[in-house]
Design an enzyme around this catalytic site. Structure first.
Site, PDB file in Angstrom:
ATOM      1  N   HIS A 124       0.815  -1.206   0.000  1.00  0.00           N
ATOM      2  CA  HIS A 124       0.000   0.000   0.000  1.00  0.00           C
ATOM      3  C   HIS A 124       0.853   1.262   0.000  1.00  0.00           C
ATOM      4  O   HIS A 124       0.329   2.346  -0.232  1.00  0.00           O
ATOM      5  CB  HIS A 124      -1.002  -0.003   1.164  1.00  0.00           C
TER       6      HIS A 124
ATOM      7  N   ASP B 209      -0.871  -7.351   1.552  1.00  0.00           N
ATOM      8  CA  ASP B 209      -0.178  -6.076   1.614  1.00  0.00           C
ATOM      9  C   ASP B 209       1.334  -6.338   1.705  1.00  0.00           C
ATOM     10  O   ASP B 209       1.946  -6.181   2.774  1.00  0.00           O
ATOM     11  CB  ASP B 209      -0.682  -5.270   2.813  1.00  0.00           C
TER      12      ASP B 209
ATOM     13  N   SER C 262       4.800   2.155   7.831  1.00  0.00           N
ATOM     14  CA  SER C 262       4.348   1.094   6.918  1.00  0.00           C
ATOM     15  C   SER C 262       5.490   0.619   6.029  1.00  0.00           C
ATOM     16  O   SER C 262       6.294   1.423   5.543  1.00  0.00           O
ATOM     17  CB  SER C 262       3.214   1.597   6.039  1.00  0.00           C
TER      18      SER C 262
END
Lengths: 251, 440
Positions: free
Chosen positions: A39, A100, A201
Site C-alpha cells: 500500500h 499487503d 508502513s
C-alpha cells in the site's frame, strides 16, 4: 514509532526509508531487494492504471545505511529497477489489506557493511514467532508524537493471539468492514502506548531466532486503527515465503 | 683397248668370240666396279693356242699393279696355263685384261681355230675393315677405333667417351659434358687405368634430386701429373659443389672421401699436352642430406622421440613440460614441428618454453583473494584463496573449495578442476550492533 527508542547505528541495518507516496519503510533482503508493504506503492483508492509500475519504479526513492533521515538523503538513493506487488493486494478494497506485501528490486546491488545488512526470512517450519507474547522489534521513520521522526526509532512489541486480535477488532471496527485475514497477525498492547504508526508502513517486524542467532522478518507494518490505541496489524511474512522466494530466486 | 663401264657385273669376250680369234690381235679391257667393291673374274670358256710360257697367244690379267697371271692353252692341254675355274679377285676396284694373239695358229701346218675366251666378272663387296684386303698400305681404312663394313662401303665409330671427328676416321675423347643422374655410380679419367690422353678439358656433372648429398670416394690407382714444389701445375682434378671449388687434387695419393653436402657436383679434369699418368676413378654415392641435431633451448623443452640422426624430410616435434607453453619469440604456439629441408637446415628454429601464466585471478565481488605462496605469482602451480568480506558476506564455493591453483591450461581452477569462482552472499539477520536491552 510511538513509545520507542532511538536506534543506534547498526541496530537495524536492514531498515530502508522509502519515499514513494509519502514516507514509508522497508527491509533489505539479500543485497538488492527491498521487502515492503504494497500500500505504500499503490495506496488504497489509487488504482494501478493511474500510474504504471514502471513509472513508479522510476520515481521511487530508497535510502539505506543510516539512522538519520538527513544523512540518509545525503548518502543518496538507491534506484529501483522493478516493483512486484502481490497479486492478492486490491487497492480498491479500502479496508482489506490482505496481500499487503511488495518487493522492490534495486538497480544495483548494495555493498553490505555494518550499517547495511539484510534481514533473514523465517523458516517455514517455525510458527512460534507468531505465538501470543513472542516479542519482536519494529523500527521505522514514522510518526512519533504527531511528527514524522527525523531519526530511526524502534519499539519492542509482543505478538498477540489471533483471537485477541479479532476480539479487539470486533469491538473497535463499528461499521467499518475491515478484514483481519489469516495472512495477517497483530502485535502490541491495548493500553501501553507503544505502537507503530503512519510512516512506519513497510518496515518489518523482526524477532531474534535464538537457535540460529539471526534476526528474522516475521511481519510487515500494514495497518491499524489509530496509533497506540490498541493492536497494530502486520502482514504475516511466513505466508508469503513462496511468493518472495519465487521472485527473488528467479531473478 | 676399251674401258669397261663401271658396273656390278659383266662379261669379257675375246675378239670375235665364239668364232676363232684373229691373229695378230692385241685387246685390252679395263674392268672397273664401284668403289667399295672388288672385281672377281672367272673364265666361262677358255680356248687359246697353248705354248710354253704362253709365248704365242695369251691372256694377261693384272690388278692392283700386280700381275695375276698369264694364261693360254686348252682345258687338258699339257702345255700352256689354262685358268680353269680359277677366280681372279682384285684388291681394288679395277682389273686389267690383255689379250695377245700372234701371227698364226697352225700346228705342223694345220690351222687350229682357237675360239678364244668368255669371261664373267662381278663386283664383290670389299670388306674395308679387314686389313688384309687393303690394296695398298695407305689405302687401308684409317678408323682409329672401330670399323664397320657394309655392302659397298664402311664407316668408323669410336669407343665410349670418344667422339668421331669430321674426317670420319679419327676419335677424340669427349668428356666435356658428362652427366650422371643415378643415385650412385662410377666415373674415371678417359682410358683409365691406362694413361689418360693429353689436352683434356673434361667436365663430369653429377645431378641428383634436392635433399641428397653426394659422397665421393677415390679408388686405386690414383695418378695425376704433379710437381714437387708447385701444386698441380700440369694436370688438375677439381671438385666443385654448387659452383664452389671444394678440392683440387693431383699426385699419387688418393684423396680421402669427400662429403659434399650438395646434390650438385662438378668434377673438372684438365690435362696439359704431355704426361703418362694412369688417371683416377671415383665411386660416388648419395645419402640424404643431414640436418643439425635438434637441441632444446631450455630445460623445459621436450623433443619427442629424439633420433640419433635427422635427414632430409625427417621432422621432430617439440613440446613443453607440464605447466609450460611453447613460445616463438613473443608468440604462443599450440604445437611445434620442424622439417629437415633439402639444404640441410630446419624449416623452423627451435622454440622455447615459458612457464604458464594464468594472469590475475578474477576479482571476487564483496570479497578478495590472497596468494598462498609467493605474492602476485600468477604462474603455474601458484595457489590463491578466496574469502569474502565477513561478517557481512559468507563464501559459497563449488565442491572444489575456495583454493584455486594456476593450472597447466593457464586458468585458475579449484580442487575439482572448475574455473567458476566462489560467490559472496549476504549474511542476513546478523547486525554488528544489535539492539540490546539493559534495564529489565
Amino acid at each position: 514509532i510511538l513509545g520507542g527508542k532511538s536506534a543506534g547505528r547498526g541496530n537495524f541495518p536492514w531498515q530502508a526509508l522509502t519515499t514513494i507516496h509519502g514516507r514509508g519503510g522497508g527491509a533489505l533482503l539479500g543485497d538488492r531487494w527491498i521487502l515492503t508493504a504494497a500500500h505504500i506503492i499503490i495506496p488504497k483508492g489509487q488504482g494501478e492504471n493511474e500510474v504504471g509500475l514502471d513509472q513508479l519504479a522510476e520515481d521511487a526513492n530508497v535510502f539505506l545505511g543510516h539512522t538519520s533521515v538527513e544523512e540518509l538523503h545525503k548518502m543518496g538513493n538507491h534506484p529501483v529497477r522493478r516493483i512486484f506487488i502481490h497479486p492478492d493486494y486490491n487497492p480498491e478494497d479500502e479496508y482489506n489489506f490482505n496481500g499487503d506485501i511488495a518487493l522492490l528490486e534495486l538497480k544495483y546491488p548494495v555493498t553490505l557493511g555494518p550499517t547495511v545488512l539484510p534481514i533473514c526470512l523465517p523458516d517455514t517450519s517455525n510458527t512460534t514467532f507468531y505465538e501470543d507474547g513472542h516479542i519482536g522489534y519494529v523500527s521505522g521513520f514514522g510518526v512519533e508524537k504527531n511528527f514524522l521522526s527525523n531519526d530511526l526509532k524502534y519499539v519492542s512489541l509482543p505478538a498477540v493471539a489471533r483471537e485477541k486480535c479479532q476480539s479487539w477488532l470486533d469491538s473497535k471496527r463499528g461499521d467499518i468492514p475491515i478484514v483481519f485475514s489469516e495472512n495477517m497477525f497483530c502485535a502490541g498492547f491495548l493500553t501501553v502506548k507503544q505502537d507503530t504508526c503512519q510512516g512506519d508502513s513497510g518496515s518489518v517486524f523482526t524477532v531474534l531466532d535464538t537457535q540460529s542467532g539471526r534476526w528474522v522478518a516475521t511481519g510487515i507494518v500494514s495497518w491499524g486503527i489509530g496509533c497506540a490505541e490498541g493492536y497494530g496489524f502486520y502482514t504475516k511474512v511466513l505466508n508469503y515465503l513462496d511468493w518472495i522466494k519465487g521472485i527473488v530466486r528467479e531473478d | 683397248s676399251s674401258p669397261v663401264p663401271s658396273r656390278l657385273f659383266g662379261e669379257i669376250r675375246s675378239p670375235g668370240y665364239p668364232k676363232p680369234y684373229p691373229n695378230n690381235n692385241i685387246s685390252t679391257w679395263d674392268i672397273r666396279v664401284p668403289k667399295g667393291y672388288v672385281v672377281k673374274l672367272t673364265f666361262r670358256y677358255f680356248d687359246l693356242e697353248p705354248s710354253e710360257s704362253c709365248f704365242y697367244d695369251y691372256v694377261k690379267i693384272k690388278a692392283d699393279k700386280k700381275n695375276l697371271g698369264r694364261y693360254c692353252g686348252q682345258l687338258g692341254s699339257t702345255t700352256g696355263n689354262h685358268p680353269g675355274r680359277k677366280e681372279f679377285v682384285s684388291k681394288g676396284n679395277r682389273m686389267h685384261l690383255a689379250f695377245h694373239s700372234d701371227f698364226s695358229n697352225d700346228d705342223n701346218g694345220t690351222v687350229i681355230p682357237y675360239r678364244g675366251f668368255l669371261a664373267y666378272y662381278q663386283a664383290v663387296d670389299l670388306d674395308e675393315c679387314d686389313p688384309n684386303n687393303a690394296a695398298e698400305e695407305d689405302e687401308r681404312p684409317q678408323c682409329q677405333h672401330f670399323c664397320h663394313n657394309y655392302v659397298g662401303g664402311y664407316f668408323c665409330s669410336c669407343r665410349t667417351g670418344y667422339q668421331l671427328q669430321s674426317d670420319h676416321h679419327s676419335c677424340k675423347v669427349e668428356c666435356s659434358s658428362e652427366l650422371y643422374t643415378e643415385a650412385s655410380g662410377y666415373l674415371s679419367s678417359p682410358e683409365y687405368p691406362q694413361p689418360y690422353p693429353e689436352d683434356l678439358q673434361c667436365n663430369y656433372s653429377i645431378r641428383l634430386p634436392k635433399g641428397l648429398s653426394i659422397v665421393l670416394s677415390f679408388l686405386e690407382p690414383f695418378e695425376i701429373d704433379d710437381h714437387q714444389q708447385v701444386y698441380c701445375p700440369y694436370d688438375q682434378l677439381k671438385i666443385q659443389a654448387r659452383g664452389r671449388t671444394i678440392g683440387e687434387f693431383c699426385g699419387k695419393k688418393s684423396p680421402d672421401s669427400i662429403e659434399t653436402n650438395s646434390n650438385e657436383v662438378d668434377i673438372l679434369f684438365l690435362t696439359d699436352e704431355s704426361g703418362f699418368s694412369r688417371g683416377w676413378k671415383i665411386h660416388y654415392t648419395s645419402e640424404k642430406i643431414k640436418c643439425p641435431q635438434p637441441v632444446p633451448r631450455d630445460q623445459f623443452t621436450i623433443i619427442r622421440d629424439l633420433q640419433p640422426v635427422y635427414e632430409f624430410q625427417d621432422y621432430f616435434i617439440a613440446s613443453c613440460k607440464t605447466g609450460y607453453k611453447l613460445m616463438e619469440g613473443n608468440q604462443t604456439l599450440l604445437s611445434f614441428t620442424a622439417v629437415c629441408q633439402a639444404d640441410g637446415t630446419w624449416h623452423q628454429s627451435m622454440p622455447h618454453c615459458e612457464i604458464v601464466n594464468c594472469g590475475n585471478p578474477a576479482d571476487l565481488t564483496n570479497g578478495a583473494f590472497s596468494y598462498t605462496n609467493k605474492p602476485a605469482d600468477n604462474t603455474y602451480q601458484s595457489v590463491i584463496t578466496y574469502r569474502c568480506n565477513e561478517p557481512y558476506y559468507h563464501i559459497v564455493t563449488g565442491a572444489g573449495g575456495d583454493r584455486f591453483t594456476c593450472s597447466p591450461e593457464g586458468t585458475w581452477m579449484d580442487g575439482n578442476g572448475q574455473v567458476k569462482i566462489p560467490a559472496c552472499l549476504p549474511v542476513c539477520g546478523k547486525p554488528v550492533n544489535p539492539v540490546i536491552s539493559v534495564q529489565r
